[in-house]
Design a protein around this motif. Structure first.
Motif, PDB file in Angstrom:
ATOM      1  N   LEU A  74       0.017   0.657  -5.040  1.00  0.00           N
ATOM      2  CA  LEU A  74       0.286   0.809  -3.560  1.00  0.00           C
ATOM      3  C   LEU A  74       1.474  -0.102  -3.213  1.00  0.00           C
ATOM      4  O   LEU A  74       1.362  -1.335  -3.469  1.00  0.00           O
ATOM      5  N   VAL A  75       2.703   0.291  -2.699  1.00  0.00           N
ATOM      6  CA  VAL A  75       3.762  -0.467  -2.520  1.00  0.00           C
ATOM      7  C   VAL A  75       3.397  -0.843  -0.944  1.00  0.00           C
ATOM      8  O   VAL A  75       3.643   0.093  -0.234  1.00  0.00           O
ATOM      9  N   ILE A  76       3.554  -2.183  -0.514  1.00  0.00           N
ATOM     10  CA  ILE A  76       3.351  -2.274   1.044  1.00  0.00           C
ATOM     11  C   ILE A  76       4.566  -2.994   1.204  1.00  0.00           C
ATOM     12  O   ILE A  76       4.935  -4.097   0.979  1.00  0.00           O
ATOM     13  N   HIS A  77       5.399  -2.101   2.059  1.00  0.00           N
ATOM     14  CA  HIS A  77       6.872  -2.799   2.152  1.00  0.00           C
ATOM     15  C   HIS A  77       6.899  -4.027   3.342  1.00  0.00           C
ATOM     16  O   HIS A  77       5.958  -4.392   4.293  1.00  0.00           O
ATOM     17  N   GLY A  78       8.162  -4.420   3.342  1.00  0.00           N
ATOM     18  CA  GLY A  78       8.313  -5.729   4.215  1.00  0.00           C
ATOM     19  C   GLY A  78       8.873  -5.393   5.517  1.00  0.00           C
ATOM     20  O   GLY A  78       8.736  -4.122   6.134  1.00  0.00           O
ATOM     21  N   GLY A  79       9.755  -6.354   6.019  1.00  0.00           N
ATOM     22  CA  GLY A  79      10.357  -5.928   7.629  1.00  0.00           C
ATOM     23  C   GLY A  79       9.957  -7.249   8.201  1.00  0.00           C
ATOM     24  O   GLY A  79      10.479  -8.326   8.224  1.00  0.00           O
ATOM     25  N   PHE A  99       2.502   3.869 -13.819  1.00  0.00           N
ATOM     26  CA  PHE A  99       1.555   3.876 -12.644  1.00  0.00           C
ATOM     27  C   PHE A  99       1.630   5.193 -11.787  1.00  0.00           C
ATOM     28  O   PHE A  99       2.870   5.812 -11.919  1.00  0.00           O
ATOM     29  N   THR A 100       0.846   5.436 -11.084  1.00  0.00           N
ATOM     30  CA  THR A 100       0.866   6.411 -10.031  1.00  0.00           C
ATOM     31  C   THR A 100       1.345   5.618  -8.765  1.00  0.00           C
ATOM     32  O   THR A 100       0.782   4.803  -8.261  1.00  0.00           O
ATOM     33  N   VAL A 101       2.614   5.592  -8.356  1.00  0.00           N
ATOM     34  CA  VAL A 101       3.338   4.853  -7.034  1.00  0.00           C
ATOM     35  C   VAL A 101       3.182   5.589  -5.880  1.00  0.00           C
ATOM     36  O   VAL A 101       3.504   6.706  -5.727  1.00  0.00           O
ATOM     37  N   VAL A 102       2.567   4.911  -5.096  1.00  0.00           N
ATOM     38  CA  VAL A 102       2.448   5.306  -3.741  1.00  0.00           C
ATOM     39  C   VAL A 102       3.351   4.428  -2.795  1.00  0.00           C
ATOM     40  O   VAL A 102       3.213   3.224  -2.543  1.00  0.00           O
ATOM     41  N   GLU A 103       4.125   5.271  -2.054  1.00  0.00           N
ATOM     42  CA  GLU A 103       5.105   4.536  -0.905  1.00  0.00           C
ATOM     43  C   GLU A 103       4.361   4.873   0.363  1.00  0.00           C
ATOM     44  O   GLU A 103       3.946   6.078   0.335  1.00  0.00           O
ATOM     45  N   TRP A 104       4.177   3.951   1.376  1.00  0.00           N
ATOM     46  CA  TRP A 104       3.817   4.284   2.592  1.00  0.00           C
ATOM     47  C   TRP A 104       4.663   3.564   3.673  1.00  0.00           C
ATOM     48  O   TRP A 104       5.062   2.467   3.710  1.00  0.00           O
TER      49      TRP A 104
END
Length: 374
Positions: A74-79, A99-104
């Protein structure tokens, strides 16, 4: 009199072909081409993009990987409100081998911003609510894809969300990975300010010195980060390479977003809309972030740190990491990176994800078997 040779005819045809104006055929659809190239076509793969109800609202999630048996990342983005989805095509395709990559797109960000009425979202915007969203999302991923646990990798602002997730639900994580980790925002911003002012003086940049001195004290004595002062500090930090090592601007990354196969023109505009909407509301949570009292985690921890990062500098992170107790922990330096190591050293990011993180899932048999040779 002899006719033209075959060679001269071939040359004439070649010249004529080169002379055809480019507009004779329609320009390629760059997004469609990149989307086709990046499509997952393996028999046991997964390639989904959809809105999922999380925290009582619709949130945009993509799930991509070449073998469903691989662990979820799970990719938890910035900002705040700076989704990774529009630039993932630059670095993420090799991740999907392992990996099974999850973008949110988080609450108030990007595609999720467009899915919901801002008036409804505004009262709910807080770091705590986004952490609870992350918990719900992990629960959804575990149930939907039949996984015991997931990896969570946070970047920048996303490390505030990710580290809180790791503290609350360590049993749901193979490991927490912090890239550009935030531990103590006030301490970090003091380091940033001292560095950027020193750079301005060393370079003899009178305008930079004048503008930076005008925002002192930075941060404020009460620890707050007025948005105009933050903007001034970041303007010169970016110029001097504190965001991307060796570059004096961020245009290269933002221009890449404009041709993303995952984002339309409306989605791209929503990045700025979501940032303008979310940042003022989330800035107090960003400024107040302090994990120095978190000295024990019950899941493995991996830190990715850019040696030249003066957006989230590593000094406070190293001090915290030395005291941290965890089942296992690893601190990885990226010597040619500042804050954007996914794009600055994508090969090394991949290597450390595969060598340092993935075996933690393999230990419980939650990876696809690798086959070498026929």
């Amino acid at each position: 009199m002899r006719g033209p040779s075959l060679k001269s005819v071939a040359i004439a045809v070649a010249i004529a072909t080169l002379a055809v104006p480019a507009l004779a055929s329609p320009p390629p659809d760059t997004r469609a081409i990149l989307g086709t190239v990046g499509k997952v076509v393996s028999a046991n793969g997964i390639d989904e993009a959809k809105a999922v109800e999380i925290g009582g609202i619709q949130q945009w999630v993509t799930v991509r990987g070449k073998d469903r048996r691989n662990p979820i990342l799970l990719v938890i983005h910035g900002g705040p409100a700076a989704p990774e989805l529009p630039t993932r095509y630059l670095f993420e395709a090799p991740w999907t081998d392992y990996f099974t990559v999850v973008e949110w797109d988080q609450r108030g960000s990007g595609k999720t911003y467009l899915l919901n009425d801002p008036a409804k979202i505004a009262p709910t915007l807080s770091a705590d609510r986004i952490v609870r969203d992350a918990e719900e999302l992990v629960g959804y991923l575990r149930a939907t894809y039949g996984k015991q646990k997931v990896f969570a990798i946070g970047h920048s602002w996303g490390t505030i969300i990710g580290l809180n997730l790791a503290a609350r639900r360590p049993d749901w994580l193979y490991a927490y990975i912090g890239a550009g980790q935030i531990i103590d925002t006030v301490a970090a911003e003091k380091v940033n300010y001292a560095w950027v002012l020193d750079q301005a003086k060393r370079r003899g940049d009178a305008q930079a010195v004048r503008e930076l001195q005008s925002i002192a004290p930075y941060p404020e004595k009460d620890g707050s980060l007025p948005i105009d002062k933050l903007g001034t500090e970041r303007k010169w930090s970016v110029k001097f390479g504190g965001l991307t090592f060796g570059r004096d601007n961020y245009d290269y990354w933002e221009n890449a977003e404009k041709i993303s196969p995952d984002y339309s023109d409306a989605d791209f505009k929503a990045i700025d809309q979501g940032s303008g909407f979310s940042l003022p509301k989330l800035l107090p949570d960003l400024a107040g972030a302090n994990f120095t009292g978190l000295t024990k985690l019950d899941c493995p921890v991996i830190i990715f740190a850019g040696r030249h990062d003066y957006t989230t500098p590593s000094e406070p992170v190293q001090a915290w990491f030395r005291k941290l107790s965890a089942p296992s922990k690893r601190f990885v330096w990226f010597e040619n990176s500042a804050h954007m190591m996914y794009g600055e050293e994508p090969g090394r990011v991949l290597v450390h994800l595969v060598q340092d993180a993935r075996p933690l899932a393999a230990a419980v048999g939650d990876v696809a078997p690798e086959v070498d040779g026929p």
